[in-house]
Design a protein around this motif. Structure first.
Motif, PDB file in Angstrom:
ATOM      1  N   THR A 181      -1.509 -41.363  28.073  1.00  0.00           N
ATOM      2  CA  THR A 181      -0.050 -41.493  28.046  1.00  0.00           C
ATOM      3  C   THR A 181       0.658 -40.160  27.856  1.00  0.00           C
ATOM      4  O   THR A 181       1.806 -40.005  28.247  1.00  0.00           O
ATOM      5  N   ASP A 182      -0.001 -39.190  27.169  1.00  0.00           N
ATOM      6  CA  ASP A 182       0.668 -37.941  26.777  1.00  0.00           C
ATOM      7  C   ASP A 182       1.874 -38.236  25.880  1.00  0.00           C
ATOM      8  O   ASP A 182       2.805 -37.427  25.780  1.00  0.00           O
ATOM      9  N   ALA A 183       1.890 -39.395  25.245  1.00  0.00           N
ATOM     10  CA  ALA A 183       3.011 -39.750  24.366  1.00  0.00           C
ATOM     11  C   ALA A 183       3.195 -38.686  23.276  1.00  0.00           C
ATOM     12  O   ALA A 183       2.208 -38.112  22.824  1.00  0.00           O
TER      13      ALA A 183
ATOM     14  N   ALA B  14      -6.656 -41.188  26.644  1.00  0.00           N
ATOM     15  CA  ALA B  14      -7.399 -39.929  26.572  1.00  0.00           C
ATOM     16  C   ALA B  14      -6.534 -38.727  26.181  1.00  0.00           C
ATOM     17  O   ALA B  14      -7.061 -37.605  26.044  1.00  0.00           O
ATOM     18  N   HIS B  15      -5.234 -38.951  25.984  1.00  0.00           N
ATOM     19  CA  HIS B  15      -4.361 -37.816  25.628  1.00  0.00           C
ATOM     20  C   HIS B  15      -3.066 -38.357  25.035  1.00  0.00           C
ATOM     21  O   HIS B  15      -2.216 -38.900  25.759  1.00  0.00           O
ATOM     22  N   CYS B  16      -2.913 -38.232  23.748  1.00  0.00           N
ATOM     23  CA  CYS B  16      -1.772 -38.839  23.083  1.00  0.00           C
ATOM     24  C   CYS B  16      -1.436 -38.020  21.833  1.00  0.00           C
ATOM     25  O   CYS B  16      -2.281 -37.864  20.951  1.00  0.00           O
ATOM     26  N   HIS B  17      -0.213 -37.490  21.774  1.00  0.00           N
ATOM     27  CA  HIS B  17       0.169 -36.625  20.642  1.00  0.00           C
ATOM     28  C   HIS B  17       0.755 -37.465  19.508  1.00  0.00           C
ATOM     29  O   HIS B  17       1.926 -37.323  19.151  1.00  0.00           O
ATOM     30  N   LEU B  18      -0.099 -38.317  18.956  1.00  0.00           N
ATOM     31  CA  LEU B  18       0.361 -39.177  17.857  1.00  0.00           C
ATOM     32  C   LEU B  18       0.765 -38.379  16.614  1.00  0.00           C
ATOM     33  O   LEU B  18       1.467 -38.894  15.748  1.00  0.00           O
TER      34      LEU B  18
ATOM     35  N   ALA C 127      -9.096 -32.447  32.786  1.00  0.00           N
ATOM     36  CA  ALA C 127      -7.913 -31.734  33.269  1.00  0.00           C
ATOM     37  C   ALA C 127      -6.762 -32.725  33.146  1.00  0.00           C
ATOM     38  O   ALA C 127      -6.652 -33.672  33.934  1.00  0.00           O
ATOM     39  N   HIS C 128      -5.952 -32.526  32.114  1.00  0.00           N
ATOM     40  CA  HIS C 128      -4.944 -33.507  31.720  1.00  0.00           C
ATOM     41  C   HIS C 128      -3.701 -33.388  32.600  1.00  0.00           C
ATOM     42  O   HIS C 128      -3.354 -32.290  33.022  1.00  0.00           O
ATOM     43  N   ALA C 129      -3.072 -34.519  32.896  1.00  0.00           N
ATOM     44  CA  ALA C 129      -1.864 -34.575  33.737  1.00  0.00           C
ATOM     45  C   ALA C 129      -2.084 -33.832  35.046  1.00  0.00           C
ATOM     46  O   ALA C 129      -1.258 -33.039  35.484  1.00  0.00           O
TER      47      ALA C 129
ATOM     48  N   GLY D 278      -9.006 -28.207  22.424  1.00  0.00           N
ATOM     49  CA  GLY D 278      -7.811 -28.361  23.249  1.00  0.00           C
ATOM     50  C   GLY D 278      -6.675 -28.950  22.423  1.00  0.00           C
ATOM     51  O   GLY D 278      -6.909 -29.360  21.288  1.00  0.00           O
ATOM     52  N   GLU D 279      -5.566 -28.924  22.861  1.00  0.00           N
ATOM     53  CA  GLU D 279      -5.137 -28.715  24.220  1.00  0.00           C
ATOM     54  C   GLU D 279      -4.947 -27.226  24.476  1.00  0.00           C
ATOM     55  O   GLU D 279      -4.230 -26.556  23.742  1.00  0.00           O
ATOM     56  N   MET D 280      -5.591 -26.767  25.494  1.00  0.00           N
ATOM     57  CA  MET D 280      -5.503 -25.365  25.899  1.00  0.00           C
ATOM     58  C   MET D 280      -5.215 -25.302  27.392  1.00  0.00           C
ATOM     59  O   MET D 280      -5.320 -26.313  28.088  1.00  0.00           O
TER      60      MET D 280
ATOM     61  N   ILE E 207      -4.942 -24.520  20.933  1.00  0.00           N
ATOM     62  CA  ILE E 207      -3.621 -23.879  20.969  1.00  0.00           C
ATOM     63  C   ILE E 207      -3.072 -24.062  22.389  1.00  0.00           C
ATOM     64  O   ILE E 207      -3.613 -23.538  23.364  1.00  0.00           O
ATOM     65  N   HIS E 208      -2.011 -24.856  22.481  1.00  0.00           N
ATOM     66  CA  HIS E 208      -1.388 -25.246  23.749  1.00  0.00           C
ATOM     67  C   HIS E 208      -0.649 -24.044  24.343  1.00  0.00           C
ATOM     68  O   HIS E 208      -0.046 -23.270  23.598  1.00  0.00           O
ATOM     69  N   PRO E 209      -0.667 -23.876  25.666  1.00  0.00           N
ATOM     70  CA  PRO E 209       0.013 -22.702  26.235  1.00  0.00           C
ATOM     71  C   PRO E 209       1.493 -22.605  25.863  1.00  0.00           C
ATOM     72  O   PRO E 209       2.005 -21.493  25.709  1.00  0.00           O
TER      73      PRO E 209
HETATM   74 ZN   LIG Z   1      -0.527 -32.769  25.789  1.00  0.00          ZN
END
Ligand SMILES: [Zn+2]
Length: 288
Positions: A219-221, A14-18, A169-171, A103-105, A70-72
């Motif tokens: 994974t947030d890889a 559900a969350h992977c920065h490929l 709500a990731h991680a 997201g990711e926001m 836009i990520h914080p």
């Molecule tokens: Zn992330």
């Protein structure tokens, strides 16, 4: 001979920065390795305006999904115009079935430079503007939560105006009360490699005790390596690189969560797939 492909659990990361530069050299191979581990879909959240097209291209290349935001951690270098670019991209690709969220926001109150009053205010402005865009474009949200759960909840309540949200709500690593507050607002909570560390007592308790309906796996890889990829600070000083996390690690992370909960890996796969599709409804059509 029967082959058991049909009964193998399949997974949603559900969350992977490929789309991250860490995967530039071998992304197709990394994705193929994840597919061999039955990772059916990765959700690729963009982190800044200049990577929107790249996140989308990666999702199309791998049969995956993407989110735009836009990520914080990228707020310090973001321009106000980037919010207009986000609005325009959400408009342009609104009919793309692989675009599943904004997201990711979020808000990050861990990194010292982001905690300065002016930067807290700027993070808040970008976060609430993106919540409004999610409402405008009728999309779920993917939240970055780091020491910021209460402020994130405040933003959701004030922009939501009493209506429910959808998203992740990731991680997540907050209190049980904060977990419940996110669940009450319609959120699922993301768990990943951090739960594989035996010292992570609080996080492991959450992963074990929260209702199964609340969990999604991620994974947030390339970040958040599980313990078997983690390089200690001591070894890093000696020049050993931090291990690169990858979406193919998801089933092994899931084994750790299933063991904590005392359920089968298959039951966890099915539940977390269902949960991910509730959080990000467009995923359901991509799974078939
Ligand atoms: Zn992330």
């Amino acid at each position: 001979m029967l082959h058991n492909r049909g009964i193998m659990p399949h997974w949603i990361d559900a969350h992977c920065h490929l789309d991250a530069p860490e995967f530039a050299a071998d992304r197709i191979k990394v994705r193929a390795q994840a597919a061999a581990q039955n990772v059916a879909i990765c959700v690729i959240p963009a982190v800044q305006a200049e990577s929107f097209a790249q996140a989308r291209a990666c999702a199309h290349e791998g049969g995956d999904a993407y989110a735009l935001g836009i990520h914080p951690l990228y707020v310090p270098q973001a321009q106000d115009l980037d919010l207009a670019a986000l609005d325009a991209a959400l408009e342009r690709w609104q009919d793309d079935p692989r675009l599943v969220a904004v997201g990711e926001m979020g808000l990050d109150y861990f990194v010292p430079a982001l905690c300065e009053p002016a930067m807290r205010a700027r993070q808040w402005a970008f976060y609430t503007a993106q919540l409004r865009l999610a409402r405008k474009h009728r999309l779920p949200v993917i939240l970055h939560v780091r020491r910021s759960a209460d402020m994130l909840l405040k933003g959701l309540r004030s922009i939501g105006g009493g209506r429910a949200w959808q998203g992740i709500a990731h991680a997540f690593n907050g209190s049980p009360q904060q977990a419940q507050a996110f669940m009450d607002l319609g959120f699922k909570l993301g768990f990943g490699g951090a739960v594989t560390f035996e010292r992570a007592l609080h996080l492991r308790h959450l992963a074990q005790a929260l209702p199964l309906e609340a969990l999604v796996l991620e994974t947030d890889a390339p970040d958040m390596p599980p313990h078997w990829l983690y390089t200690t600070a001591h070894d890093r000083q000696l020049g050993v690189a931090q291990g690169r996390n990858a979406p193919g690690e998801l089933p092994r992370i899931a084994e750790a969560v299933a063991a904590l909960r005392g359920i089968s890996v298959g039951a966890l796969a099915e539940a977390t797939r269902t949960n991910a599709c509730q959080a990000l409804p467009r995923l359901a059509a991509l799974l078939v």
